[in-house]
Design a protein around this motif. Sequence first.
Motif, mmCIF file in Angstrom:
data_model
loop_
_atom_site.group_PDB
_atom_site.id
_atom_site.type_symbol
_atom_site.label_atom_id
_atom_site.label_comp_id
_atom_site.label_asym_id
_atom_site.label_seq_id
_atom_site.Cartn_x
_atom_site.Cartn_y
_atom_site.Cartn_z
ATOM 1 N N MET A 152 0.797 -1.216 0.000
ATOM 2 C CA MET A 152 0.000 0.000 0.000
ATOM 3 C C MET A 152 0.840 1.282 0.000
ATOM 4 N N SER A 153 2.152 1.129 -0.057
ATOM 5 C CA SER A 153 2.996 2.324 0.024
ATOM 6 C C SER A 153 2.869 3.215 -1.213
ATOM 7 N N GLU A 154 2.714 2.590 -2.366
ATOM 8 C CA GLU A 154 2.566 3.335 -3.637
ATOM 9 C C GLU A 154 3.641 4.405 -3.782
ATOM 10 N N GLY A 155 4.840 4.060 -3.347
ATOM 11 C CA GLY A 155 5.963 4.973 -3.494
ATOM 12 C C GLY A 155 5.999 6.109 -2.489
ATOM 13 N N ARG A 156 5.042 6.141 -1.554
ATOM 14 C CA ARG A 156 4.987 7.250 -0.603
ATOM 15 C C ARG A 156 5.973 7.074 0.543
ATOM 16 N N TYR A 157 6.314 5.839 0.853
ATOM 17 C CA TYR A 157 7.256 5.553 1.952
ATOM 18 C C TYR A 157 7.956 4.232 1.675
ATOM 19 N N GLY A 158 9.147 4.090 2.203
ATOM 20 C CA GLY A 158 9.859 2.821 2.130
ATOM 21 C C GLY A 158 9.506 1.933 3.305
ATOM 22 N N VAL A 159 9.763 0.641 3.169
ATOM 23 C CA VAL A 159 9.420 -0.322 4.219
ATOM 24 C C VAL A 159 10.602 -1.261 4.467
ATOM 25 N N THR A 160 10.945 -1.443 5.718
ATOM 26 C CA THR A 160 11.910 -2.468 6.122
ATOM 27 C C THR A 160 11.215 -3.412 7.084
ATOM 28 N N ILE A 161 11.312 -4.706 6.803
ATOM 29 C CA ILE A 161 10.726 -5.736 7.668
ATOM 30 C C ILE A 161 11.872 -6.447 8.380
ATOM 31 N N ALA A 162 11.936 -6.303 9.700
ATOM 32 C CA ALA A 162 12.998 -6.937 10.483
ATOM 33 C C ALA A 162 12.675 -8.414 10.664
ATOM 34 N N GLU A 163 13.638 -9.257 10.358
ATOM 35 C CA GLU A 163 13.439 -10.703 10.488
ATOM 36 C C GLU A 163 13.511 -11.132 11.953
ATOM 37 N N LYS A 164 13.071 -12.348 12.199
ATOM 38 C CA LYS A 164 13.071 -12.904 13.555
ATOM 39 C C LYS A 164 14.492 -12.984 14.102
ATOM 40 N N LEU A 165 14.669 -12.539 15.344
ATOM 41 C CA LEU A 165 15.952 -12.653 16.029
ATOM 42 C C LEU A 165 15.857 -13.802 17.021
#
Length: 316
Positions: free
Chosen positions: A146-159
């Motif tokens: 849903m970002s449509e270029g408006r924001y970047g996204v980082t998904i942190a993996e399981k630690l």
Amino acid sequence: MEIIHLTYPHHVKPDSETGPLSLALGFFDGVHKGHQRVIGEAIKQAKQQGIKSAVMTFDPHPSLVLGGRKEEVFYITPMQQKMDILADMNVDYCFIIRFTSEFAKLTPEDFINYFITGLNAKHVTAGFDFSFGCKGKGDMELMKQMSEGRYGVTIAEKLEEGDEKVSSTRIRELLKQGETGEVCQLLGRPFRVLGTVVNGDKRGRTIGFPTANIEPELGAVVPSRGVYAVKIRVQGNVYNGVCNIGYKPTFNNPDVKKQVIEVHILEFDKSIYGEMVEVEWHDRIRDEQKFSGIDELKAQIQRDKITAEQIFSRTN
């Protein structure tokens, strides 16, 4: 760090302009190593993009509103302690969203419109298991779509540590078992509880081991019954100590069920009633025991002091 309280639907914008933000999302109870990775990534993105860093958290715990938790909720890091840790991490802003039944009804799309793009977030970071919107229908993959270029996204993996996920649930379970040494490993710092020194029965003083009776702040989780090596911060100084959590079975009436937290502070002899103190639990020494008499108890406390000093000599 500036703290900004927001509510839905009445107050969904800060009173002052924050500018573009790199935003970390989560409840972050404990601010453990997994949370630190998420927040650290948001700070890194902020520096790379020349914008401010921010954390979004919620109050109270969502399960209190949604009814998913039967037992009372106790916090690993009550709100003020959480704010102090975030400030120490050099976060610029913290948004505390009031979690209400109205807020819980927000669709994932509305959550993004109000609390992501509406707050001028240019980058969003959260853990792989973060969910948002009504019934948790939104996840980080949807956030990305849903970002449509408006924001970047980082998904942190399981630690993981010890082949198990680092999580607030795991830390709570370890505290229930009194495994404070392992808790410190998962937090990346000692486990701390704030409290006030209150009047006790003064029995420790009569046997040569005066103790500070600690009333923890409301809602704080404490370790299980037992004897621990602790440090205590009082009046700006830090001292080593031995802490007993339990019911004092050697002295107490078996019908008395109020659990007490007592700290014998080493190399310390001052009256500190009414003082706010911070107790750090470092390692468990033993279970709480009932002794046959005062002499046996005194001998054991002396051994506990030696054990605590040995623990701190290894870590100093």
